[in-house]
Design an enzyme around this catalytic site. Structure first.
Site, PDB file in Angstrom:
ATOM      1  N   CYS A   1       0.830  -1.211   0.000  1.00 58.27           N
ATOM      2  CA  CYS A   1       0.000   0.000   0.000  1.00 58.27           C
ATOM      3  C   CYS A   1       0.864   1.260   0.000  1.00 58.27           C
ATOM      4  O   CYS A   1       0.709   2.134  -0.869  1.00 58.27           O
ATOM      5  CB  CYS A   1      -0.959  -0.017   1.179  1.00 58.27           C
ATOM      6  SG  CYS A   1      -0.201  -0.411   2.766  1.00 58.27           S
TER       7      CYS A   1
HETATM    8  N1  LIG Z   1      -4.758  -3.904   4.682  1.00 59.83           N
HETATM    9  C1  LIG Z   1      -4.158  -3.227   3.725  1.00 59.83           C
HETATM   10  O1  LIG Z   1      -4.332  -2.001   3.570  1.00 59.83           O
HETATM   11  C2  LIG Z   1      -3.214  -3.937   2.782  1.00 59.83           C
HETATM   12  C3  LIG Z   1      -2.745  -3.236   1.674  1.00 59.83           C
HETATM   13  C4  LIG Z   1      -1.884  -3.869   0.775  1.00 59.83           C
HETATM   14  C5  LIG Z   1      -1.524  -5.193   0.995  1.00 59.83           C
HETATM   15  N2  LIG Z   1      -1.987  -5.841   2.100  1.00 59.83           N
HETATM   16  C6  LIG Z   1      -1.582  -7.253   2.274  1.00 59.83           C
HETATM   17  O2  LIG Z   1      -2.695  -8.052   1.902  1.00 59.83           O
HETATM   18  C7  LIG Z   1      -2.720  -9.237   2.696  1.00 59.83           C
HETATM   19  C8  LIG Z   1      -4.057  -9.301   3.428  1.00 59.83           C
HETATM   20  O3  LIG Z   1      -4.150  -8.155   4.245  1.00 59.83           O
HETATM   21  P1  LIG Z   1      -5.452  -7.801   5.058  1.00 59.83           P
HETATM   22  O4  LIG Z   1      -5.264  -6.435   5.577  1.00 59.83           O
HETATM   23  O5  LIG Z   1      -6.644  -8.146   4.248  1.00 59.83           O
HETATM   24  O6  LIG Z   1      -5.297  -8.835   6.273  1.00 59.83           O
HETATM   25  P2  LIG Z   1      -6.435  -9.414   7.223  1.00 59.83           P
HETATM   26  O7  LIG Z   1      -7.525  -8.430   7.374  1.00 59.83           O
HETATM   27  O8  LIG Z   1      -5.738  -9.903   8.444  1.00 59.83           O
HETATM   28  O9  LIG Z   1      -6.974 -10.654   6.387  1.00 59.83           O
HETATM   29  C9  LIG Z   1      -6.189 -11.795   6.110  1.00 59.83           C
HETATM   30  C10 LIG Z   1      -7.142 -12.932   5.895  1.00 59.83           C
HETATM   31  O10 LIG Z   1      -6.453 -14.110   5.512  1.00 59.83           O
HETATM   32  C11 LIG Z   1      -7.016 -15.176   6.267  1.00 59.83           C
HETATM   33  N3  LIG Z   1      -6.060 -16.272   6.370  1.00 59.83           N
HETATM   34  C12 LIG Z   1      -4.966 -16.369   7.167  1.00 59.83           C
HETATM   35  N4  LIG Z   1      -4.343 -17.536   6.936  1.00 59.83           N
HETATM   36  C13 LIG Z   1      -5.064 -18.182   5.992  1.00 59.83           C
HETATM   37  C14 LIG Z   1      -4.950 -19.448   5.346  1.00 59.83           C
HETATM   38  N5  LIG Z   1      -3.959 -20.276   5.628  1.00 59.83           N
HETATM   39  N6  LIG Z   1      -5.883 -19.773   4.420  1.00 59.83           N
HETATM   40  C15 LIG Z   1      -6.900 -18.942   4.124  1.00 59.83           C
HETATM   41  N7  LIG Z   1      -7.081 -17.742   4.703  1.00 59.83           N
HETATM   42  C16 LIG Z   1      -6.159 -17.375   5.627  1.00 59.83           C
HETATM   43  C17 LIG Z   1      -7.319 -14.557   7.615  1.00 59.83           C
HETATM   44  O11 LIG Z   1      -8.220 -15.352   8.345  1.00 59.83           O
HETATM   45  P3  LIG Z   1      -8.079 -15.367   9.953  1.00 59.83           P
HETATM   46  O12 LIG Z   1      -8.238 -13.955  10.400  1.00 59.83           O
HETATM   47  O13 LIG Z   1      -9.168 -16.262  10.391  1.00 59.83           O
HETATM   48  O14 LIG Z   1      -6.707 -15.886  10.239  1.00 59.83           O
HETATM   49  C18 LIG Z   1      -7.924 -13.234   7.173  1.00 59.83           C
HETATM   50  O15 LIG Z   1      -9.266 -13.357   6.851  1.00 59.83           O
HETATM   51  C19 LIG Z   1      -1.532  -9.133   3.651  1.00 59.83           C
HETATM   52  O16 LIG Z   1      -0.458  -9.867   3.126  1.00 59.83           O
HETATM   53  C20 LIG Z   1      -1.233  -7.651   3.685  1.00 59.83           C
HETATM   54  O17 LIG Z   1       0.114  -7.374   3.994  1.00 59.83           O
HETATM   55  C21 LIG Z   1      -2.834  -5.256   2.990  1.00 59.83           C
END
Ligand SMILES: NC(=O)c1ccc[n+]([C@@H]2O[C@H](COP(=O)([O-])OP(=O)(O)OC[C@H]3O[C@@H](n4cnc5c(N)ncnc54)[C@H](OP(=O)(O)O)[C@@H]3O)[C@@H](O)[C@H]2O)c1
Length: 350
Positions: A155
């Site tokens: 991001c």
């Molecule tokens: N948030 C942002 O602004 C942003 C921006 C750019 C990139 N990213 C990247 O995008 C990715 C996701 O970010 P996010 O903010 O969406 O994180 P998040 O809200 O924590 O969501 C991650 C999701 O992945 C699930 N998960 C974890 N382990 C898993 C597995 N083995 N199989 C299937 N699902 C699984 C989690 O479920 P549980 O919670 O049940 O474990 C959760 O629903 C990360 O790598 C982050 O660095 C985020």
């Protein structure tokens, strides 16, 4: 008239913030069909609206426990999963010829050694790092078209790289000694955020974190060095704002040469005037979060400090949209040969 074939999509991590945003965007995408959504720790499949209240009456697609590598008939698999998890899932889908768009940081470095000291886990599929294309359409559009694995950008790096690229490439600023100060809404930390991100800690608060040691630093420097041919070094300080979405970044750069600010602006305009998601502001204006949140735009403005002569660049984006899910959908559009802005051309919200 031939009906264009729809892209079948699986979303892994659909219970997280970026996965939820992909669902939101794709429900309004005319050429996409969501065939599966999965997450972790889900004993029984539940309709998507059970996880996301704003989907009630809109989306009944079940979200089920992830079965790694089971992509069914999906053309594209989005991995909205934490880093460390994606590197284990991506090879399973890649081997079965699904095209993978990974939102984590696991494939953002061609050379895995660049991760060392920034990411704790050892890479379990380093061979795929060289296959992955950095999914920033404005810089890697041609490679994205035929990519089988997309490393969707971080991001903070999205706004920083797009803002600094023309100035470094054209030699208007020094490639070293760049200072980047960014402030992000708290959704950037994901849905399982720790104590400092809880409401009583965050409300009315504003703080810096991982000062000078954030994992997006090497990504910014690495990609900018790759695309400009210069050895770029910047120092980066992220901050958290008590709001849900949005990143505003201010970049301080030592000026090189005698170009007037208008000349620098003209160069930026020639780089970006055809880019539908980059809005270059007129001199004297500066972006703000309300102008971009909910949209896939990155807004950029250029300034010069009257005392130091530094070039100051201000950029705003929605971390969940252009900084994550929106850019991922933009990449999918390019991979599938759809119009690049399909499903993404909506404006932001109040
Ligand atoms: N948030 C942002 O602004 C942003 C921006 C750019 C990139 N990213 C990247 O995008 C990715 C996701 O970010 P996010 O903010 O969406 O994180 P998040 O809200 O924590 O969501 C991650 C999701 O992945 C699930 N998960 C974890 N382990 C898993 C597995 N083995 N199989 C299937 N699902 C699984 C989690 O479920 P549980 O919670 O049940 O474990 C959760 O629903 C990360 O790598 C982050 O660095 C985020």
């Amino acid at each position: 008239m031939n009906e264009q074939k729809k892209c079948r999509v699986k979303i892994v991590g659909g219970t997280g913030y970026t996965g939820g945003e992909i669902i939101r965007l794709l429900l309004n995408h005319p050429l996409t069909e969501i065939v599966a959504i999965t997450g972790a720790g889900i004993p029984q499949p539940q309709p998507a609206w059970r996880f996301w209240g704003w989907l009630r009456g809109v989306c009944d697609i079940p979200i089920a426990e992830e079965t790694p590598g089971e992509g069914g008939n999906a053309d594209v698999v989005f991995l909205s999963t934490p880093h460390g998890v994606s590197m284990k899932l991506a090879p399973l889908y890649y081997e079965k010829s699904h095209r993978v768009i990974d939102l984590s940081a696991d494939y953002r470095f061609e050379d895995v050694s660049e991760r060392e000291g920034w990411y704790a886990d050892e890479h379990t599929s380093p061979e795929l790092c060289k296959e992955a294309v950095y999914g920033m359409p404005e810089l890697f559009r041609e490679q994205i078209k035929s990519a089988r694995l997309i490393a969707n950008p971080g991001c903070y790096p999205t706004a920083a790289i797009l803002s600094l690229y023309p100035a470094i490439k054209e030699g208007f600023i020094e490639a070293t000694g760049i200072h980047i100060a960014s402030a992000s809404g708290v959704s950037g930390a994901g849905k399982n955020a720790k104590l400092p991100f809880h409401h009583p800690e965050l409300d009315q608060n504003y703080f810096a974190y991982r000062v000078g040691s954030h994992q997006h630093s090497p990504e910014i420097n690495s990609i900018l060095s790759r695309v400009t041919g210069a050895k770029v070094s910047s120092s980066f300080v992220p901050h958290v704002l008590p709001i849900r979405r949005g990143i505003l970044s201010t970049m301080f750069c030592r000026k090189k040469g005698n170009a007037a600010l208008q000349q620098i602006w003209d160069a930026y305009n020639s780089y970006y005037e055809k880019e539908m998601f980059i809005r270059l502001y007129a001199l004297g204006e500066a972006p703000n979060l309300q102008a971009v949140c909910g949209s896939n735009f990155v807004d950029i403005s250029l300034h010069q400090d009257q005392i130091t002569g530094e070039v100051i660049i201000v950029a705003a984006e929605d971390n969940l949209c252009k900084g994550a899910a929106g850019q991922a959908v933009q990449n999918m559009n390019i991979m599938m040969g759809f119009p690049e802005g399909m499903g993404l051309s909506h404006p932001g919200t109040l």
